[in-house]
Design a protein around this motif. Sequence first.
Motif, PDB file in Angstrom:
ATOM      1  N   GLU A  79       0.847  -1.190   0.000  1.00 44.37           N
ATOM      2  CA  GLU A  79       0.000   0.000   0.000  1.00 44.37           C
ATOM      3  C   GLU A  79       0.886   1.245   0.000  1.00 44.37           C
ATOM      4  O   GLU A  79       1.809   1.355   0.781  1.00 44.37           O
ATOM      5  N   ALA A  80       0.599   2.167  -0.928  1.00 40.52           N
ATOM      6  CA  ALA A  80       1.375   3.400  -1.023  1.00 40.52           C
ATOM      7  C   ALA A  80       1.103   4.259   0.197  1.00 40.52           C
ATOM      8  O   ALA A  80      -0.045   4.459   0.588  1.00 40.52           O
ATOM      9  N   ASP A  81       2.174   4.796   0.764  1.00 41.05           N
ATOM     10  CA  ASP A  81       1.993   5.564   1.989  1.00 41.05           C
ATOM     11  C   ASP A  81       3.238   6.407   2.249  1.00 41.05           C
ATOM     12  O   ASP A  81       4.232   6.347   1.521  1.00 41.05           O
ATOM     13  N   ILE A  82       3.159   7.210   3.307  1.00 41.13           N
ATOM     14  CA  ILE A  82       4.279   8.030   3.744  1.00 41.13           C
ATOM     15  C   ILE A  82       4.502   7.768   5.225  1.00 41.13           C
ATOM     16  O   ILE A  82       3.564   7.792   6.019  1.00 41.13           O
ATOM     17  N   TYR A  83       5.741   7.478   5.586  1.00 42.74           N
ATOM     18  CA  TYR A  83       6.069   7.015   6.919  1.00 42.74           C
ATOM     19  C   TYR A  83       7.043   7.981   7.581  1.00 42.74           C
ATOM     20  O   TYR A  83       7.926   8.532   6.928  1.00 42.74           O
ATOM     21  N   GLN A  84       6.868   8.126   8.895  1.00 45.56           N
ATOM     22  CA  GLN A  84       7.805   8.932   9.670  1.00 45.56           C
ATOM     23  C   GLN A  84       8.213   8.169  10.928  1.00 45.56           C
ATOM     24  O   GLN A  84       7.366   7.589  11.603  1.00 45.56           O
ATOM     25  N   THR A  85       9.496   8.185  11.207  1.00 36.76           N
ATOM     26  CA  THR A  85       9.983   7.592  12.449  1.00 36.76           C
ATOM     27  C   THR A  85      11.057   8.486  13.053  1.00 36.76           C
ATOM     28  O   THR A  85      11.799   9.153  12.311  1.00 36.76           O
ATOM     29  N   PRO A  86      11.164   8.554  14.392  1.00 41.20           N
ATOM     30  CA  PRO A  86      10.211   7.958  15.319  1.00 41.20           C
ATOM     31  C   PRO A  86       8.929   8.789  15.380  1.00 41.20           C
ATOM     32  O   PRO A  86       8.886   9.903  14.880  1.00 41.20           O
ATOM     33  N   ARG A  87       7.883   8.266  15.998  1.00 43.77           N
ATOM     34  CA  ARG A  87       6.655   9.044  16.170  1.00 43.77           C
ATOM     35  C   ARG A  87       6.809  10.030  17.322  1.00 43.77           C
ATOM     36  O   ARG A  87       6.286  11.136  17.278  1.00 43.77           O
ATOM     37  N   GLY A 147      21.668  19.402  23.032  1.00 45.85           N
ATOM     38  CA  GLY A 147      22.996  19.176  22.479  1.00 45.85           C
ATOM     39  C   GLY A 147      23.135  17.902  21.665  1.00 45.85           C
ATOM     40  O   GLY A 147      24.143  17.705  20.979  1.00 45.85           O
ATOM     41  N   LYS A 148      22.138  17.029  21.729  1.00 42.13           N
ATOM     42  CA  LYS A 148      22.220  15.775  20.985  1.00 42.13           C
ATOM     43  C   LYS A 148      21.937  16.000  19.499  1.00 42.13           C
ATOM     44  O   LYS A 148      21.185  16.886  19.119  1.00 42.13           O
ATOM     45  N   LYS A 149      22.530  15.158  18.677  1.00 47.10           N
ATOM     46  CA  LYS A 149      22.246  15.158  17.246  1.00 47.10           C
ATOM     47  C   LYS A 149      21.109  14.180  16.976  1.00 47.10           C
ATOM     48  O   LYS A 149      21.115  13.060  17.495  1.00 47.10           O
ATOM     49  N   ILE A 150      20.130  14.622  16.205  1.00 43.67           N
ATOM     50  CA  ILE A 150      19.002  13.742  15.905  1.00 43.67           C
ATOM     51  C   ILE A 150      18.681  13.774  14.410  1.00 43.67           C
ATOM     52  O   ILE A 150      18.927  14.780  13.736  1.00 43.67           O
ATOM     53  N   THR A 151      18.167  12.668  13.925  1.00 41.48           N
ATOM     54  CA  THR A 151      17.691  12.578  12.547  1.00 41.48           C
ATOM     55  C   THR A 151      16.270  12.050  12.553  1.00 41.48           C
ATOM     56  O   THR A 151      15.994  10.998  13.132  1.00 41.48           O
ATOM     57  N   LEU A 152      15.385  12.800  11.933  1.00 39.78           N
ATOM     58  CA  LEU A 152      13.997  12.387  11.768  1.00 39.78           C
ATOM     59  C   LEU A 152      13.848  11.781  10.378  1.00 39.78           C
ATOM     60  O   LEU A 152      14.226  12.401   9.388  1.00 39.78           O
ATOM     61  N   GLU A 153      13.301  10.585  10.334  1.00 40.89           N
ATOM     62  CA  GLU A 153      13.212   9.870   9.063  1.00 40.89           C
ATOM     63  C   GLU A 153      11.856  10.079   8.406  1.00 40.89           C
ATOM     64  O   GLU A 153      10.823  10.163   9.070  1.00 40.89           O
ATOM     65  N   CYS A 154      11.871  10.146   7.072  1.00 34.83           N
ATOM     66  CA  CYS A 154      10.651  10.237   6.293  1.00 34.83           C
ATOM     67  C   CYS A 154      10.834   9.427   5.024  1.00 34.83           C
ATOM     68  O   CYS A 154      11.815   9.632   4.291  1.00 34.83           O
ATOM     69  N   SER A 155       9.919   8.522   4.760  1.00 33.91           N
ATOM     70  CA  SER A 155       9.965   7.716   3.541  1.00 33.91           C
ATOM     71  C   SER A 155       8.578   7.634   2.932  1.00 33.91           C
ATOM     72  O   SER A 155       7.587   7.562   3.646  1.00 33.91           O
ATOM     73  N   GLN A 156       8.537   7.640   1.595  1.00 32.77           N
ATOM     74  CA  GLN A 156       7.251   7.489   0.910  1.00 32.77           C
ATOM     75  C   GLN A 156       7.381   6.449  -0.198  1.00 32.77           C
ATOM     76  O   GLN A 156       8.436   6.327  -0.835  1.00 32.77           O
ATOM     77  N   THR A 157       6.302   5.709  -0.373  1.00 35.42           N
ATOM     78  CA  THR A 157       6.308   4.614  -1.341  1.00 35.42           C
ATOM     79  C   THR A 157       5.453   4.953  -2.557  1.00 35.42           C
ATOM     80  O   THR A 157       5.053   4.051  -3.309  1.00 35.42           O
ATOM     81  N   MET A 158       5.149   6.219  -2.757  1.00 32.56           N
ATOM     82  CA  MET A 158       4.271   6.636  -3.842  1.00 32.56           C
ATOM     83  C   MET A 158       5.040   7.088  -5.078  1.00 32.56           C
ATOM     84  O   MET A 158       4.429   7.458  -6.082  1.00 32.56           O
ATOM     85  N   GLY A 159       6.372   7.114  -4.992  1.00 32.97           N
ATOM     86  CA  GLY A 159       7.162   7.545  -6.135  1.00 32.97           C
ATOM     87  C   GLY A 159       7.074   9.029  -6.408  1.00 32.97           C
ATOM     88  O   GLY A 159       7.381   9.486  -7.514  1.00 32.97           O
ATOM     89  N   HIS A 160       6.694   9.803  -5.393  1.00 29.99           N
ATOM     90  CA  HIS A 160       6.550  11.250  -5.571  1.00 29.99           C
ATOM     91  C   HIS A 160       7.915  11.923  -5.687  1.00 29.99           C
ATOM     92  O   HIS A 160       8.850  11.603  -4.957  1.00 29.99           O
ATOM     93  N   ASP A 161       7.989  12.900  -6.601  1.00 32.25           N
ATOM     94  CA  ASP A 161       9.239  13.643  -6.760  1.00 32.25           C
ATOM     95  C   ASP A 161       9.416  14.707  -5.682  1.00 32.25           C
ATOM     96  O   ASP A 161      10.528  14.985  -5.261  1.00 32.25           O
ATOM     97  N   LYS A 162       8.316  15.331  -5.272  1.00 32.11           N
ATOM     98  CA  LYS A 162       8.405  16.455  -4.353  1.00 32.11           C
ATOM     99  C   LYS A 162       8.163  16.002  -2.914  1.00 32.11           C
ATOM    100  O   LYS A 162       7.232  15.252  -2.635  1.00 32.11           O
ATOM    101  N   MET A 163       9.020  16.489  -2.017  1.00 32.77           N
ATOM    102  CA  MET A 163       8.849  16.191  -0.606  1.00 32.77           C
ATOM    103  C   MET A 163       9.073  17.452   0.201  1.00 32.77           C
ATOM    104  O   MET A 163       9.794  18.371  -0.240  1.00 32.77           O
ATOM    105  N   TYR A 164       8.445  17.484   1.399  1.00 28.93           N
ATOM    106  CA  TYR A 164       8.426  18.707   2.211  1.00 28.93           C
ATOM    107  C   TYR A 164       8.566  18.351   3.685  1.00 28.93           C
ATOM    108  O   TYR A 164       8.128  17.288   4.130  1.00 28.93           O
TER     109      TYR A 164
END
Lengths: 114, 111
Positions: free
Chosen positions: A1-9, A16-33
Amino acid sequence: EADIYQTPRYLVIGTGKKITLECSQTMGHDKMYWYQQDPGMELHLIHYSYGVNSTEKGDLSSESTVSRIRTEHFPLTLESARPSHTSQYLCASSEAGTGGKEQYFGPGTRLTVT
Amino acid sequence: QKEVEQDPGPLSVPEGAIVSLNCTYSNSAFQYFMWYRQYSRKGPELLMYTYSSGNKEDGRFTAQVDKSSKYISLFIRDSQPSDSATYLCAMREAAGNKLTFGGGTRVLVKP
């Protein structure tokens, strides 16, 4: 199922910590925000990308950075988290050619910096 | 002054009533207008979009755009408790790619 995912919730992290917020989409979209949303407030665009290796800063000044190495992946990084970064971060995507008319949003990451 | 103004609410209505939401804006270049619904702790989901002035209906939802007054509306007929959420208006210029959002109106539909 095509969707857009974010982790962590949800993320609680110290200053002072370094953090990375993940975002992935399975819809093949070119534009992301990436948007930032404080409770009861409007969404503010902080970064966007029109395709691989393309990134731009949005309307709201942000100390975060983004990368777009793969079409489906658009991570956001804070090198040194501060309490002022406490907010909800929403990732979205849209097809090329729709001009952002139909943006599909992920569930968001609620970040708390202590 | 914000480019898009939206009453934050909360707007409380009994089940079955018509919910009326609106936004005003100042940028006359806006051409595309959208309404998003956002449940608590979720991302916004697109409900309706319209181009330029006019009406659009989809099931229980009707969107209206009056560009001469710089005013857009969303009506929800036969409201249900599941319609309780925050409703965000958004708009963009014809050539632009970025959306400008209102602050959202919180709606409570009481059984």
